[in-house]
Design a protein around this motif. Structure first.
Motif, PDB file in Angstrom:
ATOM      1  N   TRP A 152       0.839  -1.195   0.000  1.00 45.04           N
ATOM      2  CA  TRP A 152       0.000   0.000   0.000  1.00 45.04           C
ATOM      3  C   TRP A 152       0.878   1.250   0.000  1.00 45.04           C
ATOM      4  CZ3 TRP A 152      -0.543   3.878   3.701  1.00 45.04           C
ATOM      5  CH2 TRP A 152      -1.574   4.784   3.454  1.00 45.04           C
ATOM      6  N   ARG A 202       2.455   1.720  -3.388  1.00 42.39           N
ATOM      7  CA  ARG A 202       1.468   2.224  -4.354  1.00 42.39           C
ATOM      8  C   ARG A 202       1.228   3.712  -4.166  1.00 42.39           C
ATOM      9  NH1 ARG A 202      -2.229  -2.437  -3.256  1.00 42.39           N
ATOM     10  NH2 ARG A 202      -1.584  -4.026  -4.728  1.00 42.39           N
ATOM     11  N   GLN A 203       1.157   4.158  -2.902  1.00 42.89           N
ATOM     12  CA  GLN A 203       0.966   5.579  -2.640  1.00 42.89           C
ATOM     13  C   GLN A 203       2.145   6.397  -3.153  1.00 42.89           C
ATOM     14  OE1 GLN A 203      -1.816   6.979  -1.437  1.00 42.89           O
ATOM     15  NE2 GLN A 203      -2.693   4.931  -1.473  1.00 42.89           N
ATOM     16  N   ARG A 204       3.360   5.919  -2.910  1.00 40.03           N
ATOM     17  CA  ARG A 204       4.548   6.625  -3.392  1.00 40.03           C
ATOM     18  C   ARG A 204       4.581   6.658  -4.909  1.00 40.03           C
ATOM     19  NH1 ARG A 204       9.725   4.331  -0.502  1.00 40.03           N
ATOM     20  NH2 ARG A 204      10.670   5.818  -1.916  1.00 40.03           N
ATOM     21  N   LEU A 205       4.202   5.548  -5.551  1.00 39.80           N
ATOM     22  CA  LEU A 205       4.196   5.500  -7.009  1.00 39.80           C
ATOM     23  C   LEU A 205       3.163   6.456  -7.588  1.00 39.80           C
ATOM     24  CD1 LEU A 205       5.320   4.146  -9.551  1.00 39.80           C
ATOM     25  CD2 LEU A 205       3.500   2.461  -9.332  1.00 39.80           C
ATOM     26  N   SER A 206       1.978   6.503  -7.018  1.00 40.69           N
ATOM     27  CA  SER A 206       0.961   7.421  -7.542  1.00 40.69           C
ATOM     28  C   SER A 206       1.374   8.873  -7.339  1.00 40.69           C
ATOM     29  CB  SER A 206      -0.402   7.146  -6.890  1.00 40.69           C
ATOM     30  OG  SER A 206      -0.346   7.427  -5.515  1.00 40.69           O
ATOM     31  N   THR A 207       2.050   9.179  -6.223  1.00 39.45           N
ATOM     32  CA  THR A 207       2.544  10.538  -6.007  1.00 39.45           C
ATOM     33  C   THR A 207       3.587  10.903  -7.052  1.00 39.45           C
ATOM     34  OG1 THR A 207       2.148  10.335  -3.634  1.00 39.45           O
ATOM     35  CG2 THR A 207       3.641  12.066  -4.345  1.00 39.45           C
ATOM     36  N   CYS A 208       4.510   9.986  -7.318  1.00 40.63           N
ATOM     37  CA  CYS A 208       5.535  10.248  -8.331  1.00 40.63           C
ATOM     38  C   CYS A 208       4.926  10.388  -9.718  1.00 40.63           C
ATOM     39  CB  CYS A 208       6.578   9.141  -8.319  1.00 40.63           C
ATOM     40  SG  CYS A 208       7.629   9.164  -6.862  1.00 40.63           S
ATOM     41  N   GLU A 209       3.914   9.580 -10.036  1.00 42.99           N
ATOM     42  CA  GLU A 209       3.262   9.691 -11.335  1.00 42.99           C
ATOM     43  C   GLU A 209       2.546  11.029 -11.485  1.00 42.99           C
ATOM     44  OE1 GLU A 209       0.780   6.241 -11.448  1.00 42.99           O
ATOM     45  OE2 GLU A 209       2.344   4.999 -12.365  1.00 42.99           O
ATOM     46  N   ARG A 210       1.892  11.505 -10.411  1.00 42.30           N
ATOM     47  CA  ARG A 210       1.236  12.820 -10.471  1.00 42.30           C
ATOM     48  C   ARG A 210       2.260  13.924 -10.677  1.00 42.30           C
ATOM     49  NH1 ARG A 210      -2.326  11.211  -5.938  1.00 42.30           N
ATOM     50  NH2 ARG A 210      -0.517  11.822  -4.768  1.00 42.30           N
ATOM     51  N   GLU A 211       3.376  13.870  -9.952  1.00 42.06           N
ATOM     52  CA  GLU A 211       4.410  14.895 -10.111  1.00 42.06           C
ATOM     53  C   GLU A 211       5.005  14.857 -11.517  1.00 42.06           C
ATOM     54  OE1 GLU A 211       7.264  14.351  -7.033  1.00 42.06           O
ATOM     55  OE2 GLU A 211       5.892  15.005  -5.461  1.00 42.06           O
TER      56      GLU A 211
END
Length: 123
Positions: A65, A68-77
């Motif tokens: 989890w 996944r949160q870190r990956l979604s943050t990096c994808e948004r940035e």
């Protein structure tokens, strides 16, 4: 592929059922204070399996989890960095003469000296 998964789980359930039926023996467990508990062997094995499996599973889910949160943050940035910024629009007068923007003067040396207005509106 789905058939093989179902076959595997059915085979595993059959082996567990055969093991349970053939080893339905009471096992004595000595507890604190001289207490003795009679527990069936399959139940004891299931409980010990769950004691080892559940904390590991919870830890694994928490790590997944968090990743996944870190990956979604990096994808948004990354998406924010890839989106082009709009160019500023420069207004051009109708007559075609372009005016140059005023260059800022260094601090302490104003290019325009402010005028003071006397009370009553007279200069």
């Amino acid at each position: 592929m789905q058939f093989l998964k179902i076959l595997f789980w059915c085979l595993l359930a059959f082996i567990a059922a055969v093991f349970t039926i053939s080893n339905w023996n009471a096992v004595q467990i000595q507890l604190w204070g001289g207490l003795i508990a009679d527990v069936n062997l399959p139940l004891l094995l299931l409980v010990t399996f769950l004691i080892g499996f559940v904390p590991t599973m919870l830890y694994n889910h928490a790590i997944r989890w968090r990743l996944r949160q870190r990956l979604s943050t990096c994808e948004r940035e990354l998406l924010d960095l890839r989106t082009p910024r709009p160019e500023p629009v420069v207004a051009v007068p109708i007559d075609g003469s372009a005016t140059r923007p005023a260059t800022p003067s260094p601090i302490g040396h104003p290019s325009v000296v402010p005028t003071t207005v006397a009370p009553g509106g007279a200069q």
